[in-house]
Design an enzyme around this catalytic site. Sequence first.
Site, mmCIF file in Angstrom:
data_model
loop_
_atom_site.group_PDB
_atom_site.id
_atom_site.type_symbol
_atom_site.label_atom_id
_atom_site.label_comp_id
_atom_site.label_asym_id
_atom_site.label_seq_id
_atom_site.Cartn_x
_atom_site.Cartn_y
_atom_site.Cartn_z
ATOM 1 N N TYR A 27 120.972 -3.476 -18.153
ATOM 2 C CA TYR A 27 121.289 -4.129 -17.019
ATOM 3 C C TYR A 27 122.525 -4.081 -16.488
ATOM 4 O O TYR A 27 122.985 -3.976 -15.304
ATOM 5 C CB TYR A 27 121.083 -5.700 -17.106
ATOM 6 C CG TYR A 27 119.425 -6.072 -17.143
ATOM 7 C CD1 TYR A 27 118.803 -6.150 -16.112
ATOM 8 C CD2 TYR A 27 119.148 -6.325 -18.437
ATOM 9 C CE1 TYR A 27 117.437 -6.546 -16.166
ATOM 10 C CE2 TYR A 27 117.546 -6.370 -18.467
ATOM 11 C CZ TYR A 27 116.761 -6.521 -17.406
ATOM 12 O OH TYR A 27 115.644 -6.750 -17.523
ATOM 13 N N HIS B 232 107.635 -11.554 -27.445
ATOM 14 C CA HIS B 232 108.507 -11.636 -26.248
ATOM 15 C C HIS B 232 109.047 -13.102 -26.361
ATOM 16 O O HIS B 232 108.943 -13.664 -25.316
ATOM 17 C CB HIS B 232 107.973 -11.254 -24.994
ATOM 18 C CG HIS B 232 109.059 -11.054 -23.921
ATOM 19 N ND1 HIS B 232 109.209 -9.495 -23.200
ATOM 20 C CD2 HIS B 232 110.110 -11.531 -23.413
ATOM 21 C CE1 HIS B 232 110.254 -9.768 -22.496
ATOM 22 N NE2 HIS B 232 110.941 -10.779 -22.548
ATOM 23 N N GLN C 22 106.569 -16.087 -18.952
ATOM 24 C CA GLN C 22 107.441 -16.082 -17.686
ATOM 25 C C GLN C 22 106.319 -15.873 -16.609
ATOM 26 O O GLN C 22 106.640 -16.251 -15.551
ATOM 27 C CB GLN C 22 108.171 -14.760 -17.481
ATOM 28 C CG GLN C 22 109.435 -14.970 -18.433
ATOM 29 C CD GLN C 22 110.454 -13.711 -18.448
ATOM 30 O OE1 GLN C 22 110.332 -12.765 -19.004
ATOM 31 N NE2 GLN C 22 111.451 -13.883 -17.612
ATOM 32 N N TRP D 110 112.102 -4.063 -14.182
ATOM 33 C CA TRP D 110 112.161 -5.508 -14.530
ATOM 34 C C TRP D 110 112.279 -6.154 -13.134
ATOM 35 O O TRP D 110 113.673 -6.127 -12.769
ATOM 36 C CB TRP D 110 112.807 -5.955 -15.724
ATOM 37 C CG TRP D 110 112.689 -7.205 -15.889
ATOM 38 C CD1 TRP D 110 113.042 -8.278 -15.531
ATOM 39 C CD2 TRP D 110 111.720 -7.808 -16.899
ATOM 40 N NE1 TRP D 110 112.573 -9.527 -16.049
ATOM 41 C CE2 TRP D 110 111.663 -9.297 -16.933
ATOM 42 C CE3 TRP D 110 110.575 -7.243 -17.657
ATOM 43 C CZ2 TRP D 110 110.945 -10.033 -17.429
ATOM 44 C CZ3 TRP D 110 109.794 -8.080 -18.616
ATOM 45 C CH2 TRP D 110 109.911 -9.454 -18.369
ATOM 46 N N GLU E 106 113.568 -2.080 -19.457
ATOM 47 C CA GLU E 106 113.771 -2.910 -18.232
ATOM 48 C C GLU E 106 115.155 -2.430 -17.892
ATOM 49 O O GLU E 106 115.967 -1.971 -18.526
ATOM 50 C CB GLU E 106 113.852 -4.509 -19.255
ATOM 51 C CG GLU E 106 112.934 -5.059 -19.662
ATOM 52 C CD GLU E 106 113.105 -6.458 -20.003
ATOM 53 O OE1 GLU E 106 114.379 -7.038 -19.701
ATOM 54 O OE2 GLU E 106 112.323 -6.922 -21.047
ATOM 55 N N ASN F 280 110.540 -7.391 -28.444
ATOM 56 C CA ASN F 280 111.305 -7.245 -27.223
ATOM 57 C C ASN F 280 112.736 -7.890 -27.405
ATOM 58 O O ASN F 280 112.769 -9.173 -27.914
ATOM 59 C CB ASN F 280 110.784 -8.012 -26.088
ATOM 60 C CG ASN F 280 111.779 -7.831 -24.796
ATOM 61 O OD1 ASN F 280 111.969 -6.641 -24.376
ATOM 62 N ND2 ASN F 280 112.302 -8.979 -24.565
ATOM 63 N N GLU F 281 113.757 -7.106 -27.423
ATOM 64 C CA GLU F 281 115.133 -7.840 -27.620
ATOM 65 C C GLU F 281 115.367 -8.861 -28.742
ATOM 66 O O GLU F 281 115.579 -10.022 -28.535
ATOM 67 C CB GLU F 281 115.409 -8.499 -26.381
ATOM 68 C CG GLU F 281 115.408 -7.551 -25.240
ATOM 69 C CD GLU F 281 116.160 -8.259 -23.737
ATOM 70 O OE1 GLU F 281 116.141 -7.252 -22.769
ATOM 71 O OE2 GLU F 281 116.206 -9.276 -23.847
ATOM 72 N N GLU G 296 112.643 -17.700 -15.186
ATOM 73 C CA GLU G 296 113.609 -16.808 -15.772
ATOM 74 C C GLU G 296 114.312 -17.665 -16.958
ATOM 75 O O GLU G 296 115.612 -18.028 -16.964
ATOM 76 C CB GLU G 296 114.687 -16.346 -14.874
ATOM 77 C CG GLU G 296 115.899 -15.515 -15.403
ATOM 78 C CD GLU G 296 115.405 -14.163 -16.119
ATOM 79 O OE1 GLU G 296 115.948 -14.169 -17.066
ATOM 80 O OE2 GLU G 296 114.292 -13.754 -15.751
ATOM 81 N N TRP G 297 113.572 -17.992 -18.050
ATOM 82 C CA TRP G 297 114.245 -18.997 -19.155
ATOM 83 C C TRP G 297 114.876 -20.102 -18.657
ATOM 84 O O TRP G 297 114.581 -20.684 -17.894
ATOM 85 C CB TRP G 297 114.779 -17.593 -19.984
ATOM 86 C CG TRP G 297 113.904 -16.489 -20.018
ATOM 87 C CD1 TRP G 297 113.969 -15.094 -19.910
ATOM 88 C CD2 TRP G 297 112.830 -16.388 -20.992
ATOM 89 N NE1 TRP G 297 113.107 -14.438 -20.382
ATOM 90 C CE2 TRP G 297 112.303 -15.112 -21.075
ATOM 91 C CE3 TRP G 297 111.893 -17.369 -21.693
ATOM 92 C CZ2 TRP G 297 111.059 -14.638 -21.642
ATOM 93 C CZ3 TRP G 297 110.674 -16.935 -22.465
ATOM 94 C CH2 TRP G 297 110.153 -15.821 -22.372
#
Length: 461
Positions: A312, A139, A39, A414, A368, A183-184, A421-422
């Site tokens: 989030y 990530h 990113q 974050w 995050e 991550n995730e 952003e992907w």
Amino acid sequence: MDLPPPPNLASLSDLVSPPADSAMRRREFIFGAGTSSYQIEGAVHEDGRLESIWDRFCATPGKVLRGETGATACDHYHRWQDDLDILERLGLDAYRFSIAWPRVMDEAGRPNARGIDFYKRLLDGLAERGIRAFVTLYHWDLPQHLEDRGGWLNRETAQRFTDYADLMSRELAGRVAAWTTHNEPWCAAYLGYGDGHHAPGHKSTRSAAQAMHHLLLGHGLALPALRANDPKARQGIVANVAPGYADTDTAADRNAARLFETFQNRWVLDPLLKGEYPAELWRLRDDSEPVVAPGDMDIIQRPVDYLGLNFYSRAVLRSAGPDRFDWVRRPDVERTTMDWEVYPQGMQDLLEALDREYVRLPPLYITENGMSSDDGGDAGEVDDRQRQAYIKRHFAACSRAMANGVDVRGYFIWSLLDNFEWAFGYERRFGLVHVDFDTQQRTLKRSALAYADFLRERAAG
């Protein structure tokens, strides 16, 4: 959306600071910010870096908004010293970032010294500034040559990840405060292999389940190497989590909320903390149970020093029939530009629920939390009032959970920088720092200035 009016302030820090009696104000509590390699780094063709699945995904028409890529991103690979100066100016205790796997190893698994040296310089720069490093190994930027051999659907990738973890923890030992394996994994497995929204873009519930299993297996396999090579560092994993709320107080909708949490949270946390997948998951996911070899679950549930949680928003659910649920989009609620509802109470509810659910719950970090907002495109003063209010309310929610006994030891906003952003490209801005992607000029938003003021006041107190 109408922004909240500017408050009457005793100091700028009041825009974001936790409550006066919050345990987050203790000196040992860690405050930071986070980024990830693809990113922000750019430089995708420099110093021996290999192609990643995100390079390939971005080059595929229709996958990323406006066809944008991470080829330049924030140009952090060349501007890292300036970015570390920003971290120092903010007064952060720690910086969470990830290593680009394609940058540090060749296809044969041999180290790429030029790529590794970049991270050594970065870590040394953090140490010089007194900032602790929380380093994520994965990530989402898998080397494309491994995807060509099946990626996370291939059990061998878990072993290749272990080799990578072994190399990096040997090369960087003594420089890292905390290692994160993944991550995730939910996003890597489901968005990457289940619904195709992320790289590598597969669409299969069975593939998502198998990818998840191999991601978690790679995590467990890597832990002994991390502990042996860098024993003073902590080791853990980071999961994205969200609480589910029933749309109506009916048994069917309450069950829908429970099914959502099984899909979103327990799919990852149960294997890690209980050594088993939730039995109802495979009914929910259309008979997608993965192939699990004897001993795998013992490896996956190896103890960790901490669990990172990325929070989030929440989900509101209604029943769509047996073992099915639908998301409900409630009108007239505050939302971010990601269209995620702003619901700080969900953080407290989730933290306390996890604390009740898991006997083996390790110490927690919020790794995050943040939001994408319309901050304006100018590189002048950026008064991101929605983000300021978002941070303050979530700090308060975390404080309430801690007051009720949840062991949270740090909080990372974050993101440090506006970045790639992907699948949304550069449209969605999460940063504390505004980035003009044409000039690469960095401008601290008012949220960042308030965060820095709070940290200065805490240090002085």
